[in-house]
Motif scaffolding. Sequence first.
Motif, short mmCIF file in Angstrom:
data_model
loop_
_atom_site.label_atom_id
_atom_site.label_comp_id
_atom_site.label_asym_id
_atom_site.label_seq_id
_atom_site.Cartn_x
_atom_site.Cartn_y
_atom_site.Cartn_z
N ARG A 3 -6.17 18.99 -3.46
CA ARG A 3 -6.58 17.81 -3.59
C ARG A 3 -6.86 16.78 -2.41
O ARG A 3 -5.92 16.80 -1.78
CB ARG A 3 -6.09 17.11 -4.79
CG ARG A 3 -6.50 18.16 -6.19
CD ARG A 3 -5.95 17.44 -7.25
NE ARG A 3 -6.29 18.05 -8.54
CZ ARG A 3 -5.90 17.86 -9.80
NH1 ARG A 3 -5.09 17.05 -9.86
NH2 ARG A 3 -6.12 18.62 -10.77
N PRO A 4 -7.74 15.75 -2.37
CA PRO A 4 -7.85 14.72 -1.30
C PRO A 4 -6.76 14.01 -1.35
O PRO A 4 -6.09 13.35 -2.37
CB PRO A 4 -9.03 14.04 -1.51
CG PRO A 4 -9.54 14.41 -2.73
CD PRO A 4 -8.89 15.70 -3.20
N ASP A 5 -6.08 13.31 -0.19
CA ASP A 5 -5.12 12.38 -0.05
C ASP A 5 -6.01 11.11 -0.17
O ASP A 5 -7.18 10.99 0.03
CB ASP A 5 -4.48 12.27 1.41
CG ASP A 5 -4.02 13.65 1.76
OD1 ASP A 5 -3.43 14.32 0.97
OD2 ASP A 5 -3.73 13.77 3.10
N TRP A 6 -5.26 10.15 -0.59
CA TRP A 6 -6.07 8.92 -1.10
C TRP A 6 -4.97 7.79 -1.02
O TRP A 6 -3.67 8.04 -0.79
CB TRP A 6 -6.39 8.71 -2.40
CG TRP A 6 -5.71 9.25 -3.51
CD1 TRP A 6 -5.39 10.25 -3.67
CD2 TRP A 6 -5.05 8.43 -4.61
NE1 TRP A 6 -4.39 10.20 -4.83
CE2 TRP A 6 -4.41 9.19 -5.36
CE3 TRP A 6 -5.24 6.95 -4.74
CZ2 TRP A 6 -3.72 8.44 -6.57
CZ3 TRP A 6 -4.58 6.34 -5.84
CH2 TRP A 6 -3.80 7.28 -6.85
N LYS A 7 -5.47 6.44 -0.90
CA LYS A 7 -4.39 5.38 -0.68
C LYS A 7 -4.57 4.58 -1.92
O LYS A 7 -5.63 4.08 -2.56
CB LYS A 7 -5.01 4.62 0.57
CG LYS A 7 -4.15 3.06 1.00
CD LYS A 7 -4.67 2.61 2.05
CE LYS A 7 -4.04 2.77 3.09
NZ LYS A 7 -4.24 2.23 4.37
N VAL B 182 0.86 -1.05 0.11
CA VAL B 182 -0.10 0.06 -0.13
C VAL B 182 1.14 1.08 0.12
O VAL B 182 1.96 1.19 0.45
CB VAL B 182 -0.88 0.13 1.00
CG1 VAL B 182 -1.81 -1.29 1.24
CG2 VAL B 182 -0.20 0.01 2.29
N VAL B 183 0.24 2.54 -0.51
CA VAL B 183 1.07 3.76 -0.58
C VAL B 183 -0.11 4.79 -0.32
O VAL B 183 -1.07 4.70 -0.72
CB VAL B 183 1.44 3.88 -1.96
CG1 VAL B 183 2.18 5.18 -2.36
CG2 VAL B 183 2.54 2.87 -2.69
N ASN B 184 0.13 5.42 0.71
CA ASN B 184 -0.56 6.59 0.72
C ASN B 184 -0.03 7.90 -0.11
O ASN B 184 1.13 8.30 0.09
CB ASN B 184 -0.58 7.20 2.32
CG ASN B 184 -1.09 6.15 3.10
OD1 ASN B 184 -2.32 5.94 3.11
ND2 ASN B 184 -0.31 5.67 4.25
N VAL B 185 -0.93 8.41 -0.79
CA VAL B 185 -0.59 9.25 -1.91
C VAL B 185 -1.30 10.65 -1.49
O VAL B 185 -2.43 10.60 -0.85
CB VAL B 185 -1.59 9.03 -3.31
CG1 VAL B 185 -0.98 10.08 -4.21
CG2 VAL B 185 -0.83 7.48 -3.80
N LEU B 186 -0.28 11.67 -1.18
CA LEU B 186 -0.71 12.99 -0.85
C LEU B 186 -1.33 13.73 -1.90
O LEU B 186 -0.95 13.72 -3.16
CB LEU B 186 0.53 13.68 -0.33
CG LEU B 186 1.00 12.95 1.06
CD1 LEU B 186 2.44 13.77 1.42
CD2 LEU B 186 0.17 12.99 2.34
N GLY B 187 -2.36 14.47 -1.61
CA GLY B 187 -2.99 15.45 -2.62
C GLY B 187 -2.22 16.60 -2.88
O GLY B 187 -1.38 16.94 -2.04
N LYS B 188 -2.35 16.97 -4.13
CA LYS B 188 -1.72 18.20 -4.72
C LYS B 188 -2.11 19.38 -4.22
O LYS B 188 -3.46 19.54 -4.13
CB LYS B 188 -1.48 18.23 -6.02
CG LYS B 188 -0.68 17.19 -6.75
CD LYS B 188 -0.65 17.09 -8.05
CE LYS B 188 0.05 15.98 -8.92
NZ LYS B 188 0.16 16.31 -10.34
#
Length: 97
Positions: free
Chosen positions: A74-78, A57-63
């Motif tokens: 933008r929202p953070d997502w996984k 899994v990777v937690n992607v930070l929103g720009k």
Amino acid sequence: MRDPYTIIIRPLLTEKNLIAKDRTNTLAFKVDKRANKIEIAYAVEKVFSTKVEDVRVVNVLGKNKRVGRSEGKRPDWKKAYVKLAKGAKPIEYFEGV
């Protein structure tokens, strides 16, 4: 456990992910931010009727985005990378791409 259809939000169909699918039998999904690896593996096995070998899994930070003077985010997502077991049934959703 939660409903598998609420854990998996959508598959990620990018060029990089389709190459990984062909080479290493790894699929990528956008998943619920609260889901853990065990829940993600269970959801993929139940929804697509296949066998999962490994989940990363990777937690992607929103720009941060800006329109004129106003700033937003933008929202953070996984993101989850799911590796299917050898000899496992392939997922038909990805076969037509």
